[in-house]
Design a protein around this motif. Structure first.
Motif, PDB file in Angstrom:
ATOM      1  N   LEU A 233       1.209  -0.964  -0.192  1.00 33.91           N
ATOM      2  CA  LEU A 233       0.116  -0.502  -0.379  1.00 33.91           C
ATOM      3  C   LEU A 233       0.818   1.364   0.110  1.00 33.91           C
ATOM      4  CD1 LEU A 233      -2.229  -1.386   2.668  1.00 33.91           C
ATOM      5  CD2 LEU A 233      -2.365  -1.550   0.277  1.00 33.91           C
ATOM      6  N   ARG A 234       1.943   0.721   0.110  1.00 32.39           N
ATOM      7  CA  ARG A 234       2.879   1.947  -0.227  1.00 32.39           C
ATOM      8  C   ARG A 234       2.915   3.373   0.317  1.00 32.39           C
ATOM      9  NH1 ARG A 234       4.709   3.988  -6.327  1.00 32.39           N
ATOM     10  NH2 ARG A 234       4.944   2.059  -6.452  1.00 32.39           N
ATOM     11  N   ILE A 235       2.871   2.730   2.351  1.00 30.82           N
ATOM     12  CA  ILE A 235       2.850   3.813   3.924  1.00 30.82           C
ATOM     13  C   ILE A 235       4.349   3.286   4.371  1.00 30.82           C
ATOM     14  CG2 ILE A 235       1.317   3.680   5.413  1.00 30.82           C
ATOM     15  CD1 ILE A 235      -0.526   1.525   4.508  1.00 30.82           C
ATOM     16  N   GLU A 236       4.735   3.989   3.770  1.00 25.66           N
ATOM     17  CA  GLU A 236       6.353   4.361   4.044  1.00 25.66           C
ATOM     18  C   GLU A 236       6.825   4.749   5.728  1.00 25.66           C
ATOM     19  OE1 GLU A 236       8.989   4.684   2.243  1.00 25.66           O
ATOM     20  OE2 GLU A 236       7.692   3.873   0.198  1.00 25.66           O
ATOM     21  N   PRO A 237       6.042   5.129   6.618  1.00 27.29           N
ATOM     22  CA  PRO A 237       6.359   5.122   7.886  1.00 27.29           C
ATOM     23  C   PRO A 237       5.946   3.655   8.175  1.00 27.29           C
ATOM     24  CG  PRO A 237       4.625   6.670   7.424  1.00 27.29           C
ATOM     25  CD  PRO A 237       4.498   5.671   6.014  1.00 27.29           C
ATOM     26  N   ILE A 238       5.444   2.456   8.084  1.00 25.85           N
ATOM     27  CA  ILE A 238       5.322   1.562   8.327  1.00 25.85           C
ATOM     28  C   ILE A 238       6.867   0.277   7.555  1.00 25.85           C
ATOM     29  CG2 ILE A 238       4.096  -1.394   8.327  1.00 25.85           C
ATOM     30  CD1 ILE A 238       1.604   0.454   7.861  1.00 25.85           C
ATOM     31  N   VAL A 239       6.686   0.663   6.656  1.00 24.05           N
ATOM     32  CA  VAL A 239       8.313   0.117   5.493  1.00 24.05           C
ATOM     33  C   VAL A 239       9.440   1.433   7.115  1.00 24.05           C
ATOM     34  CG1 VAL A 239       9.191   0.207   3.537  1.00 24.05           C
ATOM     35  CG2 VAL A 239       7.458   0.821   3.097  1.00 24.05           C
TER      36      VAL A 239
END
Length: 299
Positions: A233-239
Motif C-alpha cells: 500500500l506504499r505506507i512509508e512510515p510502516i516500511v
C-alpha cells in the motif's frame, strides 16, 4: 505398498486448496481494533505487475521543495553591483580575440577530441548500466485486494465473494489468474489457513503485559502482515518502522531466535529484556493505526 509423496499430497489436497494453489492467491483474515475482515493477497515478481498508486497524503517534501526553490532563485539573481560594472570596450575586445585566434582554434580541436572520447565513455557506461539492470534479479512483492493505497476488508466471506464476482476495478485484476478465480470461487473457499490469520488487535495489549507474557508467534506474524501491507500500500512510515536495523526489526529478530529454541534462545531472551515494553507498544500502536487508516471496510 507405500504411496509416493506426490500421491500423498494429491490425496490430502482439497478442492478449496486446489483452487488457491492454481490461482496463486490466498484468502487472508486480519483482525484490527475496529473489527475482523477478509481480503485476498498474492505474491508476484515485480517485473510482472504494476505497483499501486497510493492516495496517501504527505507533506514530507514541502520543506525540501521550498528550500530548493530558494536556492535556485538565489542562483538566478543578478549581482548587487551589476549596474555599476564598467562598460565593455568592444574594439579592445576584438583586438584580443584576433590575437588569440590561432590559440582558440587549437583549443577547439583539443576540445572536439576530448568530447569524442567523453561520448564514447558515456556510451560504454550506459551500456554497462543497462546490462546490470537487465541482469538484476526480479523480486517477489505482495499485492492485496484493494486500490490506490487502500486494502479492502470484508466482514463476511459472502461479501468478499460478491465483490470478486462484481467486476469492480482493483489491483488484483492485473493478475493472469484472476479470471479463473472469478469463475471458480465460492463462499466455502474463503477459509484462510492458520498462517494467514493475523490478530493485529492483540499486539499492543500483549506488549504492554511485559516480557514474561509476550507472545512471540503473535508479534512475528503481525510483523509479516504489517511489512506486506506497508509495502503493497506504499505506507512509508510502516516500511521505515520495520526496516532492517530498526528497533522493531531488532525486536522481531530476537523473538524469532527465542521462539526457535536451542542454545541461541537463552541469549535471545536476554536481548528481549533490553527492549522497553512501552516503547515497543507505542511503536506497534502507530503501525496498527496506519494500517487501520488504509482499510476500506466493505459490506
Amino acid at each position: 505398498m507405500a504411496r509416493s509423496d506426490h500421491a500423498d499430497e494429491s490425496a490430502e489436497q482439497t478442492p478449496t486448496a486446489t483452487l488457491w494453489s492454481d490461482v496463486e492467491i490466498d484468502p487472508v483474515e486480519i483482525a484490527l481494533p475496529s473489527g475482523v475482515g477478509y481480503t485476498l493477497r498474492a505474491y508476484r515478481l515485480n517485473t510482472e505487475v504494476t505497483a499501486t498508486e497510493a492516495d496517501h497524503e504527505s507533506n514530507a517534501g514541502d520543506d525540501f521543495d521550498a528550500a530548493s526553490a530558494e536556492v535556485f532563485a538565489s542562483r538566478r539573481r543578478p549581482a548587487e553591483d551589476e549596474d555599476e560594472l564598467e562598460p565593455i570596450d568592444e574594439d579592445e575586445l576584438t583586438k584580443q580575440a584576433l590575437a588569440a585566434g590561432g590559440k582558440d582554434r587549437d583549443d577547439e580541436d583539443e576540445r572536439a577530441e576530448a568530447d569524442d572520447d567523453s561520448e564514447d565513455e558515456d556510451e560504454e557506461e550506459e551500456d554497462e548500466t543497462e546490462e546490470a539492470e537487465a541482469e538484476a534479479e526480479a523480486e517477489e512483492v505482495p499485492l492485496f485486494l484493494g486500490r490506490r493505497g487502500k486494502v479492502y476488508l470484508f466482514k463476511s466471506p459472502e461479501g468478499l465473494v460478491d465483490f470478486v464476482r462484481s467486476g469492480a476495478e482493483h489491483d488484483l485484476t492485473q493478475l493472469d489468474t484472476w479470471s479463473d478465480l472469478v469463475e471458480r470461487i465460492t463462499v466455502d473457499d474463503v477459509e484462510p489457513a492458520e498462517e494467514d490469520r493475523y490478530e493485529l488487535d492483540l499486539v499492543v495489549e500483549n506488549l504492554r503485559g511485559g516480557h514474561d507474557v509476550w507472545d512471540h508467534a503473535l508479534i512475528i506474524k503481525a510483523g509479516e502482515a504489517a511489512r506486506d501491507l506497508g509495502f503493497a500500500l506504499r505506507i512509508e512510515p510502516i516500511v521505515n518502522a520495520l526496516a532492517a536495523g530498526s528497533p522493531l526489526d531488532d525486536l522481531d529478530e530476537s523473538m524469532r531466535a527465542a521462539a526457535e529454541g536451542g542454545p541461541k534462545a537463552f541469549f535471545a531472551r536476554r536481548r528481549l529484556r533490553k527492549h522497553g515494553e512501552q516503547q515497543a507498544a507505542l511503536g506497534w500502536r502507530t503501525i496498527i493505526g496506519k494500517i487501520s487508516a488504509a482499510v476500506d471496510w466493505r459490506d
